[in-house]
Scaffold this motif. Sequence first.
Motif, PDB file in Angstrom:
ATOM      1  N   ILE A   1       0.860  -1.178   0.000  1.00  6.76           N
ATOM      2  CA  ILE A   1       0.000   0.000   0.000  1.00  6.76           C
ATOM      3  C   ILE A   1       0.896   1.228   0.000  1.00  6.76           C
ATOM      4  O   ILE A   1       1.937   1.246   0.645  1.00  6.76           O
ATOM      5  N   TYR A   2       0.510   2.231  -0.773  1.00  3.37           N
ATOM      6  CA  TYR A   2       1.254   3.484  -0.771  1.00  3.37           C
ATOM      7  C   TYR A   2       0.321   4.616  -1.164  1.00  3.37           C
ATOM      8  O   TYR A   2      -0.761   4.406  -1.682  1.00  3.37           O
ATOM      9  N   TRP A   3       0.712   5.839  -0.862  1.00  5.01           N
ATOM     10  CA  TRP A   3      -0.034   7.017  -1.247  1.00  5.01           C
ATOM     11  C   TRP A   3       0.920   7.966  -1.932  1.00  5.01           C
ATOM     12  O   TRP A   3       2.126   7.836  -1.848  1.00  5.01           O
ATOM     13  N   VAL A   4       0.336   8.939  -2.629  1.00  6.08           N
ATOM     14  CA  VAL A   4       1.115   9.882  -3.421  1.00  6.08           C
ATOM     15  C   VAL A   4       1.150  11.218  -2.692  1.00  6.08           C
ATOM     16  O   VAL A   4       0.114  11.829  -2.477  1.00  6.08           O
ATOM     17  N   ASP A   5       2.345  11.647  -2.289  1.00  6.84           N
ATOM     18  CA  ASP A   5       2.459  12.987  -1.707  1.00  6.84           C
ATOM     19  C   ASP A   5       2.282  13.990  -2.822  1.00  6.84           C
ATOM     20  O   ASP A   5       2.762  13.774  -3.918  1.00  6.84           O
ATOM     21  N   PRO A   6       1.634  15.074  -2.628  1.00  7.04           N
ATOM     22  CA  PRO A   6       0.995  15.540  -1.402  1.00  7.04           C
ATOM     23  C   PRO A   6      -0.486  15.164  -1.313  1.00  7.04           C
ATOM     24  O   PRO A   6      -1.277  15.910  -0.758  1.00  7.04           O
ATOM     25  N   ARG A   7      -0.879  14.020  -1.839  1.00  4.01           N
ATOM     26  CA  ARG A   7      -2.280  13.601  -1.842  1.00  4.01           C
ATOM     27  C   ARG A   7      -2.471  12.368  -0.969  1.00  4.01           C
ATOM     28  O   ARG A   7      -2.556  11.247  -1.470  1.00  4.01           O
ATOM     29  N   PRO A   8      -2.543  12.506   0.362  1.00  3.89           N
ATOM     30  CA  PRO A   8      -2.737  11.332   1.209  1.00  3.89           C
ATOM     31  C   PRO A   8      -4.081  10.650   0.977  1.00  3.89           C
ATOM     32  O   PRO A   8      -4.267   9.508   1.382  1.00  3.89           O
ATOM     33  N   ASP A   9      -5.012  11.315   0.281  1.00  3.25           N
ATOM     34  CA  ASP A   9      -6.307  10.707  -0.028  1.00  3.25           C
ATOM     35  C   ASP A   9      -6.250   9.853  -1.292  1.00  3.25           C
ATOM     36  O   ASP A   9      -7.214   9.201  -1.650  1.00  3.25           O
TER      37      ASP A   9
ATOM     38  N   GLY B   1      -9.322  15.242   0.078  1.00  2.00           N
ATOM     39  CA  GLY B   1      -8.856  16.286   0.978  1.00  2.00           C
ATOM     40  C   GLY B   1      -7.448  16.046   1.454  1.00  2.00           C
ATOM     41  O   GLY B   1      -6.846  15.007   1.182  1.00  2.00           O
ATOM     42  N   PRO B   2      -6.941  17.005   2.202  1.00  6.74           N
ATOM     43  CA  PRO B   2      -5.543  16.929   2.629  1.00  6.74           C
ATOM     44  C   PRO B   2      -5.291  15.988   3.806  1.00  6.74           C
ATOM     45  O   PRO B   2      -4.146  15.713   4.137  1.00  6.74           O
ATOM     46  N   THR B   3      -6.352  15.481   4.427  1.00  2.00           N
ATOM     47  CA  THR B   3      -6.165  14.551   5.547  1.00  2.00           C
ATOM     48  C   THR B   3      -7.043  13.314   5.337  1.00  2.00           C
ATOM     49  O   THR B   3      -8.051  13.359   4.652  1.00  2.00           O
ATOM     50  N   VAL B   4      -6.621  12.238   5.945  1.00  2.00           N
ATOM     51  CA  VAL B   4      -7.362  10.977   5.869  1.00  2.00           C
ATOM     52  C   VAL B   4      -7.725  10.574   7.295  1.00  2.00           C
ATOM     53  O   VAL B   4      -6.863  10.546   8.167  1.00  2.00           O
ATOM     54  N   PRO B   5      -9.010  10.279   7.549  1.00  2.00           N
ATOM     55  CA  PRO B   5      -9.419   9.908   8.906  1.00  2.00           C
ATOM     56  C   PRO B   5      -8.672   8.673   9.409  1.00  2.00           C
ATOM     57  O   PRO B   5      -8.346   7.774   8.633  1.00  2.00           O
ATOM     58  N   PRO B   6      -8.389   8.625  10.720  1.00  2.00           N
ATOM     59  CA  PRO B   6      -7.716   7.457  11.293  1.00  2.00           C
ATOM     60  C   PRO B   6      -8.458   6.164  10.964  1.00  2.00           C
ATOM     61  O   PRO B   6      -9.685   6.130  10.968  1.00  2.00           O
ATOM     62  N   GLY B   7      -7.713   5.124  10.661  1.00  2.00           N
ATOM     63  CA  GLY B   7      -8.290   3.819  10.362  1.00  2.00           C
ATOM     64  C   GLY B   7      -8.661   3.617   8.904  1.00  2.00           C
ATOM     65  O   GLY B   7      -8.978   2.499   8.494  1.00  2.00           O
ATOM     66  N   THR B   8      -8.612   4.682   8.100  1.00  2.00           N
ATOM     67  CA  THR B   8      -9.031   4.590   6.696  1.00  2.00           C
ATOM     68  C   THR B   8      -8.094   3.716   5.878  1.00  2.00           C
ATOM     69  O   THR B   8      -8.537   2.853   5.115  1.00  2.00           O
ATOM     70  N   TYR B   9      -6.789   3.929   6.013  1.00  2.00           N
ATOM     71  CA  TYR B   9      -5.833   3.130   5.228  1.00  2.00           C
ATOM     72  C   TYR B   9      -6.002   1.641   5.540  1.00  2.00           C
ATOM     73  O   TYR B   9      -6.006   0.802   4.642  1.00  2.00           O
ATOM     74  N   ARG B  10      -6.153   1.334   6.799  1.00  2.47           N
ATOM     75  CA  ARG B  10      -6.310  -0.065   7.194  1.00  2.47           C
ATOM     76  C   ARG B  10      -7.603  -0.655   6.626  1.00  2.47           C
ATOM     77  O   ARG B  10      -7.608  -1.780   6.118  1.00  2.47           O
TER      78      ARG B  10
ATOM     79  N   GLY C   1      -2.302  -8.503  14.424  1.00  2.00           N
ATOM     80  CA  GLY C   1      -1.213  -7.586  14.729  1.00  2.00           C
ATOM     81  C   GLY C   1      -0.351  -7.200  13.543  1.00  2.00           C
ATOM     82  O   GLY C   1       0.728  -6.639  13.715  1.00  2.00           O
ATOM     83  N   TYR C   2      -0.801  -7.470  12.329  1.00  2.00           N
ATOM     84  CA  TYR C   2       0.010  -7.190  11.142  1.00  2.00           C
ATOM     85  C   TYR C   2       0.143  -5.694  10.860  1.00  2.00           C
ATOM     86  O   TYR C   2       1.098  -5.252  10.242  1.00  2.00           O
ATOM     87  N   TRP C   3      -0.825  -4.879  11.287  1.00  2.00           N
ATOM     88  CA  TRP C   3      -0.920  -3.493  10.855  1.00  2.00           C
ATOM     89  C   TRP C   3      -0.149  -2.554  11.774  1.00  2.00           C
ATOM     90  O   TRP C   3      -0.229  -2.633  12.986  1.00  2.00           O
ATOM     91  N   THR C   4       0.569  -1.614  11.167  1.00  2.00           N
ATOM     92  CA  THR C   4       1.176  -0.497  11.871  1.00  2.00           C
ATOM     93  C   THR C   4       0.726   0.763  11.139  1.00  2.00           C
ATOM     94  O   THR C   4       0.941   0.878   9.917  1.00  2.00           O
ATOM     95  N   ASP C   5       0.092   1.675  11.855  1.00  2.00           N
ATOM     96  CA  ASP C   5      -0.372   2.908  11.203  1.00  2.00           C
ATOM     97  C   ASP C   5       0.803   3.687  10.630  1.00  2.00           C
ATOM     98  O   ASP C   5       1.859   3.779  11.264  1.00  2.00           O
ATOM     99  N   PRO C   6       0.610   4.244   9.425  1.00  2.00           N
ATOM    100  CA  PRO C   6       1.682   5.033   8.825  1.00  2.00           C
ATOM    101  C   PRO C   6       1.946   6.283   9.664  1.00  2.00           C
ATOM    102  O   PRO C   6       1.025   6.831  10.262  1.00  2.00           O
ATOM    103  N   GLY C   7       3.162   6.724   9.685  1.00  2.00           N
ATOM    104  CA  GLY C   7       3.526   7.922  10.430  1.00  2.00           C
ATOM    105  C   GLY C   7       3.205   9.185   9.670  1.00  2.00           C
ATOM    106  O   GLY C   7       4.086   9.831   9.147  1.00  2.00           O
TER     107      GLY C   7
END
Length: 98
Positions: free
Chosen positions: A3-11, A65-74, A91-97
């Motif tokens: 999984i990856y996102w494109v800066d500056p578009r975390p959405d 938008g410029p932010t993604v709500p917590p838990g969305t990526y997962r 326990g596989y998931w670690t939230d992105p920093g």
Amino acid sequence: MLIYWVDPRPDRIHVSYVVDNVPVRRLDVNDSHKDWIDVTHKHRYLPNGTSDAYLPDDIPRVPLGPTVPPGTYRAVFEAFAAECCVALPEGYWTDPGR
């Protein structure tokens, strides 16, 4: 799976399912493709080396938008993994920093 996102578009999220260096499935969240603009779509790679794209109905919505709500990526990752029949260990998931 990756999984990856494109800066500056975390959405704008992308998830790829690769088997033996072949990208079997790909998910593009809020990305453009041909006639679609900022829409969530999937790609299936076919045995002849081509791919097709389609609009899914099983992926959680990611607001533009410029932010993604917590838990969305997962949630997006797990929905895509389920389609690909990938079992995810506890326990596989670690939230992105972000």
